[in-house]
Design an enzyme around this catalytic site. Structure first.
Site, PDB file in Angstrom:
ATOM      1  N   TYR A 185       0.853  -1.189   0.000  1.00  0.00           N
ATOM      2  CA  TYR A 185       0.000   0.000   0.000  1.00  0.00           C
ATOM      3  C   TYR A 185       0.890   1.240   0.000  1.00  0.00           C
ATOM      4  O   TYR A 185       1.827   1.340   0.784  1.00  0.00           O
ATOM      5  CB  TYR A 185      -0.884  -0.017   1.250  1.00  0.00           C
ATOM      6  N   ASP A 236      -8.104  -2.402  10.548  1.00  0.00           N
ATOM      7  CA  ASP A 236      -8.963  -3.577  10.431  1.00  0.00           C
ATOM      8  C   ASP A 236      -8.816  -4.238   9.063  1.00  0.00           C
ATOM      9  O   ASP A 236      -8.856  -5.471   8.948  1.00  0.00           O
ATOM     10  CB  ASP A 236     -10.418  -3.200  10.690  1.00  0.00           C
ATOM     11  N   ARG A 237      -8.620  -3.436   8.013  1.00  0.00           N
ATOM     12  CA  ARG A 237      -8.451  -3.997   6.667  1.00  0.00           C
ATOM     13  C   ARG A 237      -7.184  -4.837   6.588  1.00  0.00           C
ATOM     14  O   ARG A 237      -7.198  -5.967   6.077  1.00  0.00           O
ATOM     15  CB  ARG A 237      -8.391  -2.877   5.628  1.00  0.00           C
ATOM     16  N   ASP A 242     -15.173  -7.495   3.570  1.00  0.00           N
ATOM     17  CA  ASP A 242     -15.641  -7.164   4.916  1.00  0.00           C
ATOM     18  C   ASP A 242     -16.863  -6.262   4.796  1.00  0.00           C
ATOM     19  O   ASP A 242     -16.774  -5.118   4.341  1.00  0.00           O
ATOM     20  CB  ASP A 242     -14.525  -6.457   5.689  1.00  0.00           C
TER      21      ASP A 242
END
Length: 259
Positions: free
Chosen positions: A91, A100-101, A121
């Site tokens: 990223y 959380d990702r 999700d």
């Protein structure tokens, strides 16, 4: 004999998940609406934790931060781009990536190491994140969740009502209420199918993990859904639902840092 217990806390937009791990095994998990609930303190005092980890998708207020600082166990805050992780993060702006990702793809990767994995999700937002067989996190996309879509239709129009996601969902709505609900929920289902089909076109084997706290039933199976890639391919696809994917990823990060 339980001897090395981990406390894992996932602070989400609408609830807080607290999980006790013994190694990779889930001992117990609870969900509370706020950290001051009696159930939260009872859960923590119930076990003798050796260490812990937490992440948050919201800005930690003084109450939450004081809670973590006052715990009788050393807690690690998972921060993408800062906390060491067992995968390669490609990223480009890691400090802006939702914890959380990243935890979810790490949890999926720990379960199916060395595989191509798409994590979906469904919560306040719907996120799509991909990690390849080389253990490289390639990134993902963010889309409005079901409740957000329903509220937007009401907020940005003068006549459309705010409706519940629960209720009849026909293929074609027979009233304004069912037209909104069916449009939103069926639209989400088609969106998810579209993402899966895109990855089927690219990879000979694909694992799809479904997680999240959406109240709407988004259960999938290879038999009940037809995936139609743009070109003939012989992709082996496996779908799995795991509502504890984020806590499992946080636990894997904690184990990695301990080693």
């Amino acid at each position: 004999m339980i001897s090395d217990l981990h406390l894992v806390v996932d602070v989400g937009n609408t609830s807080i998940k607290m999980v006790c791990f013994d190694g990779r095994n889930v001992v117990e998990e609870i969900r509370v609406s706020n950290i001051s609930q009696k159930e939260a303190s009872e859960f923590i005092s119930k076990y003798k934790f050796s260490c812990g980890i937490y992440c948050s998708t919201v800005v930690l207020d003084d109450n939450l931060q004081s809670f973590f600082d006052s715990l009788p166990v050393k807690m690690t805050r998972f921060i993408p781009g800062v906390t060491p992780i067992p995968i390669k993060n490609l990223y480009r702006t890691p400090l802006t990536l939702g914890a959380d990702r990243l935890a979810a793809v790490i949890g999926a990767s720990a379960d199916k190491k060395g595989e191509n994995i798409l994590v979906i999700d469904s919560g306040t937002c719907i996120t799509y994140d991909f990690i390849n067989s080389e253990m490289e996190y390639k990134g993902g996309n963010i889309s409005p969740g079901i409740e957000m879509r329903l509220k937007s239709l009401h907020s940005f129009t003068s006549k459309l009502p705010l409706i519940s996601a629960e209720g009849d969902t026909p293929d074609m709505g027979y009233s304004t209420e069912t037209a909104i609900r069916s449009g939103v929920i069926n639209g989400v289902l088609r969106e998810i199918e579209g993402y899966i089909n895109t990855f089927i076109d690219k990879y000979s084997q694909l694992y799809v993990y479904l997680t999240g706290g959406s109240r709407v039933n988004l259960h999938f199976s290879e038999k009940s859904h037809t995936f139609a890639p743009a070109k003939p391919v012989s992709t082996k696809i496996s779908l799995k639902e795991d509502r504890l994917l984020v806590p499992k990823g946080l636990n894997a990060i904690l184990e990695y840092n301990k080693r």
